[in-house]
Every structure is written in structure tokens, then in C-alpha cells.
Write a protein that holds these residues in place. Structure first.
Motif, PDB file in Angstrom:
ATOM      1  N   ASP A 150     -51.116  10.551 -16.725  1.00  0.00           N
ATOM      2  CA  ASP A 150     -49.834  10.353 -17.238  1.00  0.00           C
ATOM      3  C   ASP A 150     -49.969   9.913 -18.732  1.00  0.00           C
ATOM      4  O   ASP A 150     -50.795   9.303 -19.271  1.00  0.00           O
ATOM      5  CB  ASP A 150     -49.060   9.091 -16.647  1.00  0.00           C
ATOM      6  CG  ASP A 150     -48.599   9.455 -15.147  1.00  0.00           C
ATOM      7  OD1 ASP A 150     -48.451  10.883 -14.882  1.00  0.00           O
ATOM      8  OD2 ASP A 150     -48.150   8.839 -14.197  1.00  0.00           O
ATOM      9  N   CYS A 151     -48.748  10.374 -19.646  1.00  0.00           N
ATOM     10  CA  CYS A 151     -48.918  10.186 -21.017  1.00  0.00           C
ATOM     11  C   CYS A 151     -48.700   8.777 -21.236  1.00  0.00           C
ATOM     12  O   CYS A 151     -47.731   8.102 -20.356  1.00  0.00           O
ATOM     13  CB  CYS A 151     -47.590  10.963 -21.296  1.00  0.00           C
ATOM     14  SG  CYS A 151     -47.668  10.577 -23.322  1.00  0.00           S
ATOM     15  N   TRP A 152     -49.245   8.017 -21.973  1.00  0.00           N
ATOM     16  CA  TRP A 152     -49.363   6.790 -22.118  1.00  0.00           C
ATOM     17  C   TRP A 152     -48.154   6.225 -23.112  1.00  0.00           C
ATOM     18  O   TRP A 152     -47.781   5.246 -23.300  1.00  0.00           O
ATOM     19  CB  TRP A 152     -50.544   6.145 -22.995  1.00  0.00           C
ATOM     20  CG  TRP A 152     -50.810   6.921 -24.324  1.00  0.00           C
ATOM     21  CD1 TRP A 152     -51.745   7.996 -24.142  1.00  0.00           C
ATOM     22  CD2 TRP A 152     -50.835   6.463 -25.569  1.00  0.00           C
ATOM     23  NE1 TRP A 152     -51.926   8.378 -25.367  1.00  0.00           N
ATOM     24  CE2 TRP A 152     -51.070   7.318 -26.349  1.00  0.00           C
ATOM     25  CE3 TRP A 152     -50.139   5.479 -26.124  1.00  0.00           C
ATOM     26  CZ2 TRP A 152     -51.163   7.202 -27.593  1.00  0.00           C
ATOM     27  CZ3 TRP A 152     -49.817   5.401 -27.584  1.00  0.00           C
ATOM     28  CH2 TRP A 152     -50.465   6.145 -28.257  1.00  0.00           C
ATOM     29  N   VAL A 153     -47.499   7.239 -23.738  1.00  0.00           N
ATOM     30  CA  VAL A 153     -46.259   7.121 -24.480  1.00  0.00           C
ATOM     31  C   VAL A 153     -44.984   6.912 -24.087  1.00  0.00           C
ATOM     32  O   VAL A 153     -44.394   6.101 -23.935  1.00  0.00           O
ATOM     33  CB  VAL A 153     -46.265   8.053 -25.787  1.00  0.00           C
ATOM     34  CG1 VAL A 153     -44.848   7.973 -26.601  1.00  0.00           C
ATOM     35  CG2 VAL A 153     -47.355   8.002 -26.648  1.00  0.00           C
ATOM     36  N   CYS A 154     -44.840   8.027 -22.909  1.00  0.00           N
ATOM     37  CA  CYS A 154     -43.560   8.017 -22.176  1.00  0.00           C
ATOM     38  C   CYS A 154     -43.826   7.480 -20.601  1.00  0.00           C
ATOM     39  O   CYS A 154     -43.018   7.701 -19.927  1.00  0.00           O
ATOM     40  CB  CYS A 154     -43.143   9.252 -22.293  1.00  0.00           C
ATOM     41  SG  CYS A 154     -44.313  10.491 -21.719  1.00  0.00           S
ATOM     42  N   ASP A 155     -45.170   7.264 -20.293  1.00  0.00           N
ATOM     43  CA  ASP A 155     -45.386   6.788 -19.055  1.00  0.00           C
ATOM     44  C   ASP A 155     -45.126   7.911 -17.926  1.00  0.00           C
ATOM     45  O   ASP A 155     -44.748   7.734 -16.940  1.00  0.00           O
ATOM     46  CB  ASP A 155     -44.728   5.671 -18.441  1.00  0.00           C
ATOM     47  CG  ASP A 155     -45.080   4.172 -19.230  1.00  0.00           C
ATOM     48  OD1 ASP A 155     -46.462   4.268 -19.412  1.00  0.00           O
ATOM     49  OD2 ASP A 155     -44.390   3.454 -19.183  1.00  0.00           O
ATOM     50  N   PRO A 171     -37.406  14.134 -26.132  1.00  0.00           N
ATOM     51  CA  PRO A 171     -38.603  14.601 -25.608  1.00  0.00           C
ATOM     52  C   PRO A 171     -39.820  14.239 -26.080  1.00  0.00           C
ATOM     53  O   PRO A 171     -39.770  13.934 -27.329  1.00  0.00           O
ATOM     54  CB  PRO A 171     -38.484  16.110 -25.639  1.00  0.00           C
ATOM     55  CG  PRO A 171     -37.389  16.227 -26.509  1.00  0.00           C
ATOM     56  CD  PRO A 171     -36.522  15.002 -26.533  1.00  0.00           C
ATOM     57  N   CYS A 172     -40.715  13.856 -25.365  1.00  0.00           N
ATOM     58  CA  CYS A 172     -42.081  13.054 -25.895  1.00  0.00           C
ATOM     59  C   CYS A 172     -42.815  14.214 -26.772  1.00  0.00           C
ATOM     60  O   CYS A 172     -43.024  15.252 -26.415  1.00  0.00           O
ATOM     61  CB  CYS A 172     -42.786  12.564 -24.806  1.00  0.00           C
ATOM     62  SG  CYS A 172     -44.172  11.899 -25.203  1.00  0.00           S
ATOM     63  N   ARG A 173     -43.084  13.645 -27.890  1.00  0.00           N
ATOM     64  CA  ARG A 173     -43.839  14.806 -28.741  1.00  0.00           C
ATOM     65  C   ARG A 173     -45.410  14.600 -28.413  1.00  0.00           C
ATOM     66  O   ARG A 173     -46.097  15.690 -28.621  1.00  0.00           O
ATOM     67  CB  ARG A 173     -43.770  14.298 -30.301  1.00  0.00           C
ATOM     68  CG  ARG A 173     -42.563  14.391 -30.848  1.00  0.00           C
ATOM     69  CD  ARG A 173     -42.506  14.153 -32.408  1.00  0.00           C
ATOM     70  NE  ARG A 173     -43.098  12.668 -32.457  1.00  0.00           N
ATOM     71  CZ  ARG A 173     -43.458  12.217 -33.665  1.00  0.00           C
ATOM     72  NH1 ARG A 173     -43.234  13.001 -34.837  1.00  0.00           N
ATOM     73  NH2 ARG A 173     -43.627  10.971 -33.989  1.00  0.00           N
ATOM     74  N   TRP A 174     -45.786  13.495 -27.844  1.00  0.00           N
ATOM     75  CA  TRP A 174     -47.353  13.421 -27.441  1.00  0.00           C
ATOM     76  C   TRP A 174     -47.692  14.158 -26.339  1.00  0.00           C
ATOM     77  O   TRP A 174     -48.795  14.719 -26.359  1.00  0.00           O
ATOM     78  CB  TRP A 174     -47.564  11.923 -27.153  1.00  0.00           C
ATOM     79  CG  TRP A 174     -47.480  11.053 -28.523  1.00  0.00           C
ATOM     80  CD1 TRP A 174     -46.487  10.384 -28.955  1.00  0.00           C
ATOM     81  CD2 TRP A 174     -48.450  10.905 -29.444  1.00  0.00           C
ATOM     82  NE1 TRP A 174     -46.763   9.870 -30.026  1.00  0.00           N
ATOM     83  CE2 TRP A 174     -47.842  10.128 -30.570  1.00  0.00           C
ATOM     84  CE3 TRP A 174     -49.823  11.384 -29.588  1.00  0.00           C
ATOM     85  CZ2 TRP A 174     -48.573   9.553 -31.670  1.00  0.00           C
ATOM     86  CZ3 TRP A 174     -50.531  10.889 -30.639  1.00  0.00           C
ATOM     87  CH2 TRP A 174     -50.079  10.055 -31.537  1.00  0.00           C
ATOM     88  N   CYS A 175     -46.588  14.517 -25.325  1.00  0.00           N
ATOM     89  CA  CYS A 175     -47.089  15.361 -24.288  1.00  0.00           C
ATOM     90  C   CYS A 175     -46.358  16.630 -24.213  1.00  0.00           C
ATOM     91  O   CYS A 175     -46.619  17.203 -22.970  1.00  0.00           O
ATOM     92  CB  CYS A 175     -46.959  14.593 -23.044  1.00  0.00           C
ATOM     93  SG  CYS A 175     -45.284  14.098 -22.966  1.00  0.00           S
ATOM     94  N   ASN A 176     -45.809  17.120 -25.382  1.00  0.00           N
ATOM     95  CA  ASN A 176     -44.915  18.083 -25.319  1.00  0.00           C
ATOM     96  C   ASN A 176     -44.022  18.156 -24.136  1.00  0.00           C
ATOM     97  O   ASN A 176     -43.728  19.153 -23.649  1.00  0.00           O
ATOM     98  CB  ASN A 176     -45.668  19.402 -25.436  1.00  0.00           C
ATOM     99  CG  ASN A 176     -46.400  19.604 -26.697  1.00  0.00           C
ATOM    100  OD1 ASN A 176     -46.069  19.209 -27.697  1.00  0.00           O
ATOM    101  ND2 ASN A 176     -47.736  20.284 -26.716  1.00  0.00           N
TER     102      ASN A 176
HETATM  103 ZN   LIG Z   1     -45.387  11.614 -23.204  1.00  0.00          ZN
END
Ligand SMILES: [Zn+2]
Length: 79
Positions: free
Chosen positions: A29-34, A50-55
Motif C-alpha cells: 500500500d502507498c504510504w502517502v494515501c494508505d 488523486p495521489c501523485r506518489w502512486c499515480n
Molecule cells: Zn498513493
């Protein structure tokens, strides 16, 4: 001497289990958006972007798997 052997054994067991877990579950799981793929703005809680780190997928490739993919790409380019 015995302590060194135990330390090397523990290190080997840990790295083997990490490699196996990266092989079985390459994404986490992305650590920015869980893992929600969207996250709320820090100033305006109603805004969801939308989260940029995980597209906006909610999943990220684990570091061990990323290193493995890079290694495989270099190896296939060398052949
Ligand atoms: Zn994310």
C-alpha cells in the motif's frame, strides 16, 4: 566466533524472507494515501486529490522488487 555465525545466520534468514516476500507480494500500500489512491488536502479537508506518489493506484512497488527489476533489465540489456 559463535556470535558471528549466529548474526550471519539471522541476517541470511532475514534477507531470504524479504526476497521471498518481495516475490510473493511485489506491491504494498502507498504510504502517502494508505492505499486509498486519493488523499485529502492538508489545508482544506473536503478536497480530495488523486495521489501523485502512486499515480492514483494506491499501490507502490516495494524497494526489493524495484531493485530486482532494475537488475533484470540490466542483465537482459547486456545479453
Ligand atoms: Zn498513493
Amino acid at each position: 566466533m559463535k556470535e558471528t555465525l549466529i548474526a550471519v545466520g539471522v541476517l541470511l534468514a532475514w534477507s531470504l524472507s524479504y526476497v521471498l516476500s518481495c516475490w510473493v507480494r511485489p506491491f504494498r500500500d502507498c504510504w502517502v494515501c494508505d492505499g486509498k489512491a486519493h488523499h485529502r488536502s492538508a489545508t482544506n479537508r473536503k478536497l480530495s486529490r488523486p495521489c501523485r506518489w502512486c499515480n492514483a493506484t494506491g499501490k507502490r512497488l516495494r524497494i526489493g522488487r524495484r531493485v530486482w527489476n532494475r537488475f533484470a533489465r540490466v542483465r537482459s540489456a547486456a545479453m
